[in-house]
Design an enzyme around this catalytic site. Structure first.
Site, short mmCIF file in Angstrom:
data_model
loop_
_atom_site.label_atom_id
_atom_site.label_comp_id
_atom_site.label_asym_id
_atom_site.label_seq_id
_atom_site.Cartn_x
_atom_site.Cartn_y
_atom_site.Cartn_z
N ASP A 205 0.85 -1.20 0.00
CA ASP A 205 0.00 0.00 0.00
C ASP A 205 0.88 1.24 0.00
O ASP A 205 2.11 1.14 -0.05
CB ASP A 205 -0.97 0.01 1.19
CG ASP A 205 -2.32 0.60 0.80
OD1 ASP A 205 -2.34 1.76 0.35
OD2 ASP A 205 -3.35 -0.08 0.93
N HIS A 275 -2.99 2.90 -4.59
CA HIS A 275 -2.37 2.40 -3.36
C HIS A 275 -0.97 1.84 -3.63
O HIS A 275 -0.61 0.79 -3.11
CB HIS A 275 -3.26 1.33 -2.71
CG HIS A 275 -4.53 1.90 -2.12
ND1 HIS A 275 -4.55 2.57 -0.92
CD2 HIS A 275 -5.80 1.91 -2.58
CE1 HIS A 275 -5.81 2.97 -0.66
NE2 HIS A 275 -6.58 2.59 -1.66
N GLU A 339 -10.19 2.67 -4.92
CA GLU A 339 -9.71 4.02 -4.62
C GLU A 339 -8.51 4.42 -5.50
O GLU A 339 -7.43 4.69 -5.01
CB GLU A 339 -9.32 4.09 -3.14
CG GLU A 339 -10.52 3.84 -2.23
CD GLU A 339 -10.16 3.81 -0.76
OE1 GLU A 339 -10.96 4.29 0.05
OE2 GLU A 339 -9.07 3.29 -0.41
C1 ACM Z 1 -11.16 -0.43 0.91
O1 ACM Z 1 -11.57 -0.38 2.08
N1 ACM Z 1 -10.56 0.63 0.37
C2 ACM Z 1 -11.31 -1.62 0.10
#
Ligand code: ACM
Ligand code: ZN
Length: 557
Positions: A205, A275, A339
């Site tokens: 991440d 991420h 995201e």
């Molecule tokens: C998430 O909680 N962004 C999958």
């Protein structure tokens, strides 16, 4: 004389209470489907009993060793294990007498179903597979009173169960905070106790890359470390303390093996194309701007993501996936997809050129950049499929024109999961409400460790139903199961991890194992304290207040 009678009565009462205390109770969590008492004497479990297993079966040999270890840990009673070999490579009737026998029996329902038969003559734990036998072992283990004992009475009974869902997961984010090998193994132990079989391991991440990749050593060496961490929910204060760590490939193999011994498959997640700051900090050429980038010391979603206009980026991801596949033998690889802001792609000449080359044009609500993410994901999906693997991705993939061979993890509520199933995707339900275990467990948060926010009480977890009531019958099989997610922005140590998951995992286990009509929250609450005795025995941290009625009255109404 009167005094003597009173003394005898007191002594008898004391013996009775010891006997009561030393009696197994099969009403464990998750509750077996069948508990039929047999009118007969108890089986006496002492250190004279052996654990028999069919000699030819290595999995059953390990199961036997595991049962012996569990009994000793919980009660102090040592059981030796014994390989047996009758004419059918099983355990003869004579060997079974007076002992516990682990048996493979094709008549037991379900791949992970179990059957336990207790008579005064012996105990048999059967499954169609060794995995089913292991689930039976967990049930017998949980039925035992925790604490030193010379003898435990097992009431004569037939006990059986089979899980409702094949996918019974927990997730652990080891990027935002890093948890060592022993912590991950204990997490797997806790999962095994709760009858769970999938660990979704979030390994990369923005705040840290945690898996050694031999071809790209800087991923772990540079991407695994940040120069400080914001205090609280993105406050202006950064602690300035260098923080990080990663798992070597050797450690990962060790953890994968440890999980497999507990019939748990690990699904690694390499989140892409967003991420990815950990990777960008290590190899800035993977980003649209070329950097420089830093491993992030704050929480949230960054605009800096992989540049998919560059062929080099696609090759990089494939190289990483090669090593990931080598380490993780399970069918599924999780490729994230959540995201992922597209502002950099909108500005990047190479990404825009890719969009033109592919002829991607806005379609309904889908921008060309959304379709570019779909194209990128499909490349990785096909690459993994060519290697015999399947992808799981977060529910954002539903907006990216991805084909139905992708399994969808529904996190932004349960609705995307139902939509995915209608479209023909397999789905795993992990909605933020109530399955984000990084959320608070009460709305009275002042005495709680800092959490993400929200309020997912024990009762809300228990009441969760993964299959939407209006999902058509021919789509319901697409709901493979449920999983709770544990993001660790605010979870810094193992005891805090345990506090967030216990006892909510117990409630989730009943969601995963029981048919809706067999669930009963009050009955679950009555059975929970015994499971909590086992948590205490192992020294695990849990939220004691969740066991009280008072807490519920305040929070759930
Ligand atoms: C998430 O909680 N962004 C999958
Ligand atoms: Zn780009």
């Amino acid at each position: 004389m009167k005094q003597l009678i009173v003394c005898v009565m007191v002594a008898l009462a004391a013996i009775a209470s010891v006997a009561q205390g030393n009696r197994a109770d099969y009403r464990v969590v998750p509750l077996p489907n069948v508990i039929n008492g047999i009118k007969s004497a108890d089986f006496k479990l002492t250190d004279q009993c052996l654990v028999n297993y069919p000699a030819v079966n290595r999995d059953m040999e390990r199961n036997a060793a595991m049962l012996s270890q569990y009994v000793e840990e919980l009660t102090g009673i040592h059981l030796s294990t014994r390989p047996c070999r009758d004419a059918k490579s099983s355990v003869s009737n004579q060997d079974r007498s007076g002992n516990i026998s682990l048996l493979i029996d094709s008549k037991v329902a379900g791949d992970e179903g179990y059957s336990i038969l207790v008579t005064p003559r012996g105990v048999e734990i059967s499954g169609r597979t060794a995995a089913g036998v292991f689930q039976g072992i967990q049930v017998l283990r949980k039925s035992l009173p925790a604490g030193k004992s010379m003898q435990i009475l097992l009431p004569a009974a037939q006990v059986a169960g089979t899980p409702r869902f094949g996918y019974r997961g927990m997730h652990l984010d080891c990027s935002r905070h890093f948890f060592g090998v022993e912590t991950v193994k204990r997490y797997l132990d806790i999962m095994a106790l709760h009858g769970m079989n999938r660990l979704h391991w979030h390994l990369t991440d923005d705040q840290g890359w945690r898996i050694e990749i031999k071809k790209y050593p800087r991923l772990a060496e540079v991407g695994g470390w940040r120069n400080g961490t914001t205090l609280g929910h993105n406050s202006p204060v950064n602690d300035g303390i260098r923080y990080g760590g990663y798992y070597t490939q050797e450690e990962i193999r060790d953890i994968v093996r440890y999980a497999a011994e507990r019939y748990i498959t690990i699904i690694p997640e390499v989140d892409m194309p967003g991420h990815m700051l950990g990777a960008l900090a290590a190899y800035p050429e993977l980003g649209c701007s070329g950097g420089p980038y830093e491993v992030w010391g704050q929480w949230g979603v960054t605009d800096d993501i992989l540049c998919v206009g560059k062929d080099h980026t696609l090759q990089f991801v494939k190289d990483v996936l090669d090593e990931v596949m080598e380490l993780f033998p399970g069918e599924y690889i999780h490729i994230g997809g959540d995201e992922s802001p597209r502002v950099r792609w909108q500005e990047c000449p190479l990404c825009q050129q890719r969009i033109r080359d592919l002829g991607l044009k806005a379609r309904g609500k889908q921008s060309p950049e959304a379709l570019l993410q779909g194209w990128f994901t499909t490349q990785m999906q096909q690459y993994l499929s060519n290697h015999g693997r399947r992808i799981i991705g977060w529910d954002e993939l539903l907006g990216c024109d991805i084909d139905t061979s992708a399994t969808i993890m529904s996190w932004r509520g349960a609705e995307p999961g139902a939509q995915g199933a209608l479209q023909g995707h397999d789905v795993i339900m992990t909605p933020v409400g109530p399955l984000y275990f990084d959320y608070y467990q009460t709305d009275k948060t002042w005495n709680e460790p800092t959490a993400f926010g929200g309020c997912n009480t024990l009762k809300k977890v228990y009441d969760f139903e993964p299959v939407a009531a209006d999902l058509p019958a021919d789509k319901r099989h697409h709901i493979l199961g449920a999983q709770a997610n544990v993001w660790t922005e605010y979870i810094t140590c193992e005891s805090q991890v345990q506090y967030q998951i216990l006892p909510r995992m117990a409630a989730l286990a009943e969601v995963q194992w029981l048919q809706p009509e067999d669930k009963d929250y009050q009955d679950f609450k009555a059975r929970l304290p015994h499971l909590v005795d086992i948590y205490k025995h192992y020294g695990w941290t849990y939220r004691a207040k969740s066991l009280t009625q008072e807490d519920e009255d305040k929070t759930d109404n």
